[in-house]
Design an enzyme around this catalytic site. Structure first.
Site, PDB file in Angstrom:
ATOM      1  N   GLY A  21       0.806  -1.127  -0.076  1.00 51.18           N
ATOM      2  CA  GLY A  21      -0.139   0.064  -0.111  1.00 51.18           C
ATOM      3  C   GLY A  21       0.887   1.068  -0.008  1.00 51.18           C
ATOM      4  O   GLY A  21       1.971   1.434  -0.652  1.00 51.18           O
ATOM      5  N   ILE A  22       0.427   2.209   0.697  1.00 55.32           N
ATOM      6  CA  ILE A  22       1.033   3.551   0.640  1.00 55.32           C
ATOM      7  C   ILE A  22       2.459   3.292   1.267  1.00 55.32           C
ATOM      8  O   ILE A  22       3.253   4.134   0.821  1.00 55.32           O
ATOM      9  CB  ILE A  22      -0.096   4.612   1.469  1.00 55.32           C
ATOM     10  CG1 ILE A  22      -1.204   4.838   0.749  1.00 55.32           C
ATOM     11  CG2 ILE A  22       0.801   5.807   1.851  1.00 55.32           C
ATOM     12  CD1 ILE A  22      -2.305   5.504   1.681  1.00 55.32           C
ATOM     13  N   ASP A  41       7.212  -3.901   9.279  1.00 57.99           N
ATOM     14  CA  ASP A  41       5.764  -4.408   9.208  1.00 57.99           C
ATOM     15  C   ASP A  41       5.480  -5.647  10.169  1.00 57.99           C
ATOM     16  O   ASP A  41       6.289  -6.248  10.263  1.00 57.99           O
ATOM     17  CB  ASP A  41       5.075  -4.663   7.705  1.00 57.99           C
ATOM     18  CG  ASP A  41       3.797  -4.382   7.283  1.00 57.99           C
ATOM     19  OD1 ASP A  41       3.151  -5.100   7.951  1.00 57.99           O
ATOM     20  OD2 ASP A  41       3.472  -3.619   6.377  1.00 57.99           O
ATOM     21  N   ASP A  58       5.757  -5.088  15.237  1.00 59.98           N
ATOM     22  CA  ASP A  58       4.480  -4.657  15.479  1.00 59.98           C
ATOM     23  C   ASP A  58       4.488  -3.353  16.301  1.00 59.98           C
ATOM     24  O   ASP A  58       5.310  -3.235  17.428  1.00 59.98           O
ATOM     25  CB  ASP A  58       3.761  -5.844  16.509  1.00 59.98           C
ATOM     26  CG  ASP A  58       2.444  -5.388  16.918  1.00 59.98           C
ATOM     27  OD1 ASP A  58       2.016  -4.390  16.551  1.00 59.98           O
ATOM     28  OD2 ASP A  58       1.764  -6.287  17.544  1.00 59.98           O
ATOM     29  N   VAL A  59       3.854  -2.274  15.723  1.00 62.34           N
ATOM     30  CA  VAL A  59       4.074  -1.010  16.358  1.00 62.34           C
ATOM     31  C   VAL A  59       3.375  -0.854  17.640  1.00 62.34           C
ATOM     32  O   VAL A  59       3.567   0.019  18.440  1.00 62.34           O
ATOM     33  CB  VAL A  59       3.808   0.114  15.498  1.00 62.34           C
ATOM     34  CG1 VAL A  59       4.662   0.154  14.206  1.00 62.34           C
ATOM     35  CG2 VAL A  59       2.165   0.185  15.165  1.00 62.34           C
ATOM     36  N   TYR A 143     -10.832   4.864  14.203  1.00 64.33           N
ATOM     37  CA  TYR A 143      -9.860   5.454  13.390  1.00 64.33           C
ATOM     38  C   TYR A 143      -9.922   6.881  13.155  1.00 64.33           C
ATOM     39  O   TYR A 143      -8.828   7.572  12.950  1.00 64.33           O
ATOM     40  CB  TYR A 143     -10.421   4.788  11.953  1.00 64.33           C
ATOM     41  CG  TYR A 143      -9.404   5.049  10.730  1.00 64.33           C
ATOM     42  CD1 TYR A 143      -8.339   4.128  10.517  1.00 64.33           C
ATOM     43  CD2 TYR A 143      -9.867   5.966   9.576  1.00 64.33           C
ATOM     44  CE1 TYR A 143      -7.560   4.307   9.480  1.00 64.33           C
ATOM     45  CE2 TYR A 143      -8.948   6.313   8.537  1.00 64.33           C
ATOM     46  CZ  TYR A 143      -8.013   5.497   8.439  1.00 64.33           C
ATOM     47  OH  TYR A 143      -7.057   5.641   7.390  1.00 64.33           O
ATOM     48  N   LYS A 147      -6.765   9.371  13.759  1.00 60.04           N
ATOM     49  CA  LYS A 147      -6.266  10.083  12.514  1.00 60.04           C
ATOM     50  C   LYS A 147      -6.303  11.904  13.015  1.00 60.04           C
ATOM     51  O   LYS A 147      -5.446  12.400  12.654  1.00 60.04           O
ATOM     52  CB  LYS A 147      -6.991   9.995  11.555  1.00 60.04           C
ATOM     53  CG  LYS A 147      -6.705   8.649  10.763  1.00 60.04           C
ATOM     54  CD  LYS A 147      -5.349   8.176  10.801  1.00 60.04           C
ATOM     55  CE  LYS A 147      -4.744   7.189   9.737  1.00 60.04           C
ATOM     56  NZ  LYS A 147      -3.354   6.745   9.590  1.00 60.04           N
ATOM     57  N   THR A 178      -5.837   0.853  -1.976  1.00 55.21           N
ATOM     58  CA  THR A 178      -5.207   0.007  -1.542  1.00 55.21           C
ATOM     59  C   THR A 178      -6.154  -1.220  -0.719  1.00 55.21           C
ATOM     60  O   THR A 178      -7.239  -0.914  -0.837  1.00 55.21           O
ATOM     61  CB  THR A 178      -4.526   0.491  -0.035  1.00 55.21           C
ATOM     62  OG1 THR A 178      -5.329   1.272   0.907  1.00 55.21           O
ATOM     63  CG2 THR A 178      -3.512   1.750  -0.806  1.00 55.21           C
TER      64      THR A 178
HETATM   65  P1  NDP Z   1      -2.704  -1.134   3.950  1.00 52.69           P
HETATM   66  O1  NDP Z   1      -3.656  -2.025   4.850  1.00 52.69           O
HETATM   67  O2  NDP Z   1      -2.395  -1.577   2.475  1.00 52.69           O
HETATM   68  O3  NDP Z   1      -1.077  -1.204   4.596  1.00 52.69           O
HETATM   69  C1  NDP Z   1      -1.145  -1.298   6.181  1.00 52.69           C
HETATM   70  C2  NDP Z   1      -0.124  -1.893   6.560  1.00 52.69           C
HETATM   71  O4  NDP Z   1       0.138  -1.768   7.917  1.00 52.69           O
HETATM   72  C3  NDP Z   1      -0.117  -3.444   6.287  1.00 52.69           C
HETATM   73  O5  NDP Z   1       0.913  -3.903   5.814  1.00 52.69           O
HETATM   74  C4  NDP Z   1      -0.530  -3.707   7.778  1.00 52.69           C
HETATM   75  O6  NDP Z   1       0.115  -5.315   7.998  1.00 52.69           O
HETATM   76  C5  NDP Z   1       0.369  -2.875   8.626  1.00 52.69           C
HETATM   77  N1  NDP Z   1       0.178  -2.976  10.028  1.00 52.69           N
HETATM   78  C6  NDP Z   1      -1.097  -2.908  10.483  1.00 52.69           C
HETATM   79  N2  NDP Z   1      -0.968  -3.047  11.861  1.00 52.69           N
HETATM   80  C7  NDP Z   1       0.371  -2.950  11.973  1.00 52.69           C
HETATM   81  C8  NDP Z   1       1.158  -2.978  13.341  1.00 52.69           C
HETATM   82  N3  NDP Z   1       0.483  -2.952  14.427  1.00 52.69           N
HETATM   83  N4  NDP Z   1       2.441  -2.927  13.389  1.00 52.69           N
HETATM   84  C9  NDP Z   1       3.041  -2.778  12.019  1.00 52.69           C
HETATM   85  N5  NDP Z   1       2.448  -2.812  10.884  1.00 52.69           N
HETATM   86  C10 NDP Z   1       1.296  -2.783  10.935  1.00 52.69           C
HETATM   87  O7  NDP Z   1      -3.199   0.392   4.235  1.00 52.69           O
HETATM   88  P2  NDP Z   1      -2.640   1.724   3.347  1.00 52.69           P
HETATM   89  O8  NDP Z   1      -1.522   1.726   2.603  1.00 52.69           O
HETATM   90  O9  NDP Z   1      -3.853   2.152   2.679  1.00 52.69           O
HETATM   91  O10 NDP Z   1      -2.490   2.565   4.471  1.00 52.69           O
HETATM   92  C11 NDP Z   1      -1.313   3.046   5.054  1.00 52.69           C
HETATM   93  C12 NDP Z   1      -1.654   4.241   5.946  1.00 52.69           C
HETATM   94  O11 NDP Z   1      -2.344   5.311   5.139  1.00 52.69           O
HETATM   95  C13 NDP Z   1      -2.499   3.873   7.135  1.00 52.69           C
HETATM   96  O12 NDP Z   1      -1.969   4.402   8.330  1.00 52.69           O
HETATM   97  C14 NDP Z   1      -3.645   4.332   6.874  1.00 52.69           C
HETATM   98  O13 NDP Z   1      -4.831   4.700   7.927  1.00 52.69           O
HETATM   99  C15 NDP Z   1      -3.369   5.435   6.027  1.00 52.69           C
HETATM  100  N6  NDP Z   1      -4.371   6.312   5.107  1.00 52.69           N
HETATM  101  C16 NDP Z   1      -4.905   5.463   3.838  1.00 52.69           C
HETATM  102  C17 NDP Z   1      -5.782   5.802   3.096  1.00 52.69           C
HETATM  103  C18 NDP Z   1      -6.221   5.088   1.676  1.00 52.69           C
HETATM  104  O14 NDP Z   1      -6.997   5.686   1.059  1.00 52.69           O
HETATM  105  N7  NDP Z   1      -5.785   3.918   1.423  1.00 52.69           N
HETATM  106  C19 NDP Z   1      -6.436   7.240   3.075  1.00 52.69           C
HETATM  107  C20 NDP Z   1      -5.725   8.085   4.406  1.00 52.69           C
HETATM  108  C21 NDP Z   1      -4.941   7.321   5.275  1.00 52.69           C
HETATM  109  P3  NDP Z   1      -0.750  -6.423   7.734  1.00 52.69           P
HETATM  110  O15 NDP Z   1      -1.136  -6.458   6.182  1.00 52.69           O
HETATM  111  O16 NDP Z   1      -0.214  -7.594   8.283  1.00 52.69           O
HETATM  112  O17 NDP Z   1      -2.018  -6.292   8.552  1.00 52.69           O
END
Ligand code: NDP
Length: 238
Positions: A21-22, A41, A58-59, A143, A147, A178
């Site tokens: 993702g992002i 991650d 894990d954060v 959420y 945020k 994503t």
């Molecule tokens: P994804 O779900 O594609 O990616 C999120 C990643 O974070 C995953 O790889 C996930 O791991 C990981 N993750 C979750 N929990 C933890 C943790 N406790 N410790 C470490 N890693 C963790 O999401 P996006 O790329 O869309 O989102 C990235 C960020 O951008 C997030 O903060 C989201 O809230 C924010 N965001 C996204 C938007 C969108 O439109 N997509 C809009 C606005 C903000 P796993 O796959 O194993 O769960």
């Protein structure tokens, strides 16, 4: 007068939630511009993400963060993308707490653990907000709360750590394609409502966020701290 520098080559960058993702797209932007990037991650990296260092982290795990910080001699840029939504469950206390723990407490844990390295490097933190930093989030109240709080935390840390030479900013992405947004995109009514409010009607791609992250980490942004930049195709203006 020297031209502004957007050079991030040679910087040590860590991206949480960087497996996909992002986070992955931001990592790729820094990597392609010559930075050394660690993707941290929950799960191990899958194929197609070459040229990175990978750590499983894990954060929400303070001890694991401490251990990682102790083994990280240098860090210029911390990008905090780890995130989740406990969709449909955030009116239950435990799910509410879990979402806050990941986004808000996780970002705070990481920022404080890596503060010494960031101060030594005169580095910067980039937190990831959302359109729900600004707008109500009735389907995911935790959420939205997390945020919104991240925007405030960004300002507070920016003020508190300016004398340490650390800049703290945030990006508020709009609607990006994503895994996180897949359920929303697969819901025709939700997808239509969001698309209609987007000025050009188009959801963004993960790579649309990389440029703002690189800019915020670059020398050109040296006077920028405590701000949240929407990268949203005009959604928040409409
Ligand atoms: P994804 O779900 O594609 O990616 C999120 C990643 O974070 C995953 O790889 C996930 O791991 C990981 N993750 C979750 N929990 C933890 C943790 N406790 N410790 C470490 N890693 C963790 O999401 P996006 O790329 O869309 O989102 C990235 C960020 O951008 C997030 O903060 C989201 O809230 C924010 N965001 C996204 C938007 C969108 O439109 N997509 C809009 C606005 C903000 P796993 O796959 O194993 O769960």
């Amino acid at each position: 007068m020297a031209a502004p520098s957007f050079d991030v080559s040679g910087k040590q960058v860590m991206v949480t939630g960087g497996r996909r993702g992002i986070g992955l797209a931001i990592g790729e932007a820094f990597r392609d511009l010559g930075a050394t990037v660690t993707l941290a991650d929950l799960s191990p990296a899958t194929g197609g993400s070459d040229g990175f260092k990978h750590v499983v982290l894990d954060v929400c795990d303070a001890a694991a963060i401490q251990k990682l910080a102790e083994g990280t001699p240098k860090l210029d840029v911390l990008v905090q993308c780890a995130g989740k939504i406990n969709r449909g469950r955030e009116y239950e206390f435990e799910a509410f707490q879990d979402t806050i723990n990941t986004h808000l407490f996780g970002s705070f844990r990481m920022a404080t653990a890596f503060k010494p390295q960031l101060a030594a490097a005169k580095g910067s933190i980039i937190n990831i907000g959302s359109m729900y930093s600004y707008f109500g989030s009735p389907h995911a109240p935790a959420y939205g709360a997390a945020k919104a709080a991240l925007v405030q935390l960004t300002k507070s840390l920016a003020l508190a750590w300016a004398k340490d030479g650390i800049r703290v900013n945030a990006i508020a992405p709009g609607w990006i394609k994503t895994e996180l947004t897949r359920p929303g995109r697969e819901n025709p009514e939700f997808f239509r409502k969001v698309s209609e409010r987007l000025p050009d009607g188009n959801w963004g791609e993960p790579e649309d966020i990389g440029g703002a992250a690189v800019f915020l980490a670059s020398p050109a942004a040296k006077l920028i701290t405590g701000v949240t930049i929407p990268v949203d195709g005009g959604y928040s203006a409409s």
